[in-house]
Design an enzyme around this catalytic site. Structure first.
Site, PDB file in Angstrom:
ATOM      1  CG  ASP A  26     -18.022   4.658  20.650  1.00  0.00           C
ATOM      2  OD1 ASP A  26     -18.855   5.213  19.910  1.00  0.00           O
ATOM      3  OD2 ASP A  26     -18.314   4.174  21.759  1.00  0.00           O
ATOM      4  CG  HIS A  47     -13.933   4.328  23.952  1.00  0.00           C
ATOM      5  ND1 HIS A  47     -14.341   4.983  25.094  1.00  0.00           N
ATOM      6  CD2 HIS A  47     -15.063   3.820  23.398  1.00  0.00           C
ATOM      7  CE1 HIS A  47     -15.647   4.868  25.228  1.00  0.00           C
ATOM      8  NE2 HIS A  47     -16.115   4.179  24.210  1.00  0.00           N
ATOM      9  CG  ASP A  99     -18.330   7.135  24.027  1.00  0.00           C
ATOM     10  OD1 ASP A  99     -18.807   8.122  24.617  1.00  0.00           O
ATOM     11  OD2 ASP A  99     -18.735   5.966  24.226  1.00  0.00           O
ATOM     12  CG  HIS A 153     -17.321   6.885  27.893  1.00  0.00           C
ATOM     13  ND1 HIS A 153     -16.601   6.226  28.864  1.00  0.00           N
ATOM     14  CD2 HIS A 153     -18.239   5.993  27.440  1.00  0.00           C
ATOM     15  CE1 HIS A 153     -17.062   4.988  28.988  1.00  0.00           C
ATOM     16  NE2 HIS A 153     -18.054   4.828  28.134  1.00  0.00           N
TER      17      HIS A 153
END
Length: 322
Positions: free
Chosen positions: A61, A63, A89, A122
């Site tokens: 991830d 993000h 993500d 996500h």
């Protein structure tokens, strides 16, 4: 997509980093649309279960923590110096989801056979509508652009197989996978459903406390015990499951007698955790080693070092969006 424009977009994104602060990149809405369209074509031209070869570097991830993405490349080598696989993500939580996803898409279009992106939970409209990406798109551009990204995300591949031995995905295993062909057969473009193989690949988590399949605290998908990892590896003649999806203190963490590894590449996640981030390198002999982005109290002063495995920390349990 025009090669000169693509190179210029990459140059502008990398130029945001002046050593101490990372500024917003100046990219037009039209350029981002072109990037989404071009990357969507590349995603659909390649299988849903990517078949890759070592050596390769694997990241978890990110993000929207764009400065940390740049640090990953500083230490792993900027493409095409190394092959990369990212486990999803890319957006939400962090301050610069747009720069993060644009650089990754630009590298994907430019180095389509050396740079690979998987879908995370996500990369889904119902999630990134809530956790920051929608708001960033709306504030800096418009809602139409968010919808364009959604169409692009719906085409991302969901899993990768490295040298027939290391299976990678964002989340985890699914009780519905009987054959790896089940992954290959998932249609695209597709939104993430509430259950089934695609949902589990993006949402499931390992759990040290259970055997078999358990209920997931996220309210989506399942948890699975070490027995299910061993069983899956044996059935499909694999050596390792490599996934992301959970904050782990050291940036990486083994499970099930080192048969599964979690990689998380956003240090000081959200500014709330003291976690390190990690980058996993797989060499020609399929030996895995780790580079660590150390946790730091002061943003922008992370150190890096090769780290020997330490005892694992229990995975954080959180709400649906983590």
């Amino acid at each position: 997509m025009d090669e000169t424009l693509l190179d210029d977009i990459i140059r502008r994104l990398l130029a945001t980093n002046n050593g101490r602060t990372v500024k917003q990149a100046q990219i037009t809405e039209t350029e981002i649309r072109q990037l989404c369209l071009a990357s969507k074509e590349v995603f659909l031209s390649q299988p849903n279960l990517l078949e890759l070869e070592a050596p390769i570097k694997i990241c978890g991830d990110v993000h929207g923590q764009f400065p940390d993405l740049l640090r990953l490349f500083e230490y792993g080598g900027y493409p095409p110096a190394a092959n990369y696989l990212f486990l999803g993500d890319y957006v939400d939580r962090g301050k610069q989801s747009i720069e993060t996803i644009c650089l990754l898409l630009a590298y994907k279009v430019k180095y389509k056979f050396n740079f690979f992106l998987l879908r995370g939970n996500h990369e889904c409209a119902s999630i990134n509508r809530v956790y920051g990406f929608y708001d960033e798109c709306k504030r800096r551009y418009n809602v139409r652009l968010w919808k364009t990204f959604t169409e692009c995300f719906n085409c991302l591949p969901v899993s990768a197989l490295i040298d027939d031995k290391i299976l990678c995905m964002h989340g985890g295993l699914s009780p519905d996978i009987k054959s790896l062909d089940d992954i290959r057969r998932i249609p695209r473009p597709i939104d993430v459903p509430d259950q089934g193989i695609l949902c589990d690949l993006l949402w499931a988590d390992p759990d040290r406390e259970i055997q078999g399949w358990g209920e997931n605290d996220r309210g989506v998908s399942y948890t699975f015990g070490a027995d299910k990892v061993a069983e899956f590896l044996q059935t499909h003649d694999l050596d390792l499951i490599c996934r992301a999806h959970q904050v782990v203190e050291d940036g990486y963490e083994f499970f099930a007698k080192r048969q599964l590894v979690t990689i998380f590449s956003a240090p000081n996640y959200c500014g709330e955790f003291d976690n390190a981030g990690a980058l996993m390198s797989v060499d020609d002999s399929l030996t895995c080693s780790f580079q660590i982005l150390k946790a730091s109290e002061k943003k922008g002063r992370f150190g890096f070092n090769n780290n020997v495995p330490r005892p694992g920390t229990p995975p954080h349990k959180g709400g649906k969006g983590r």
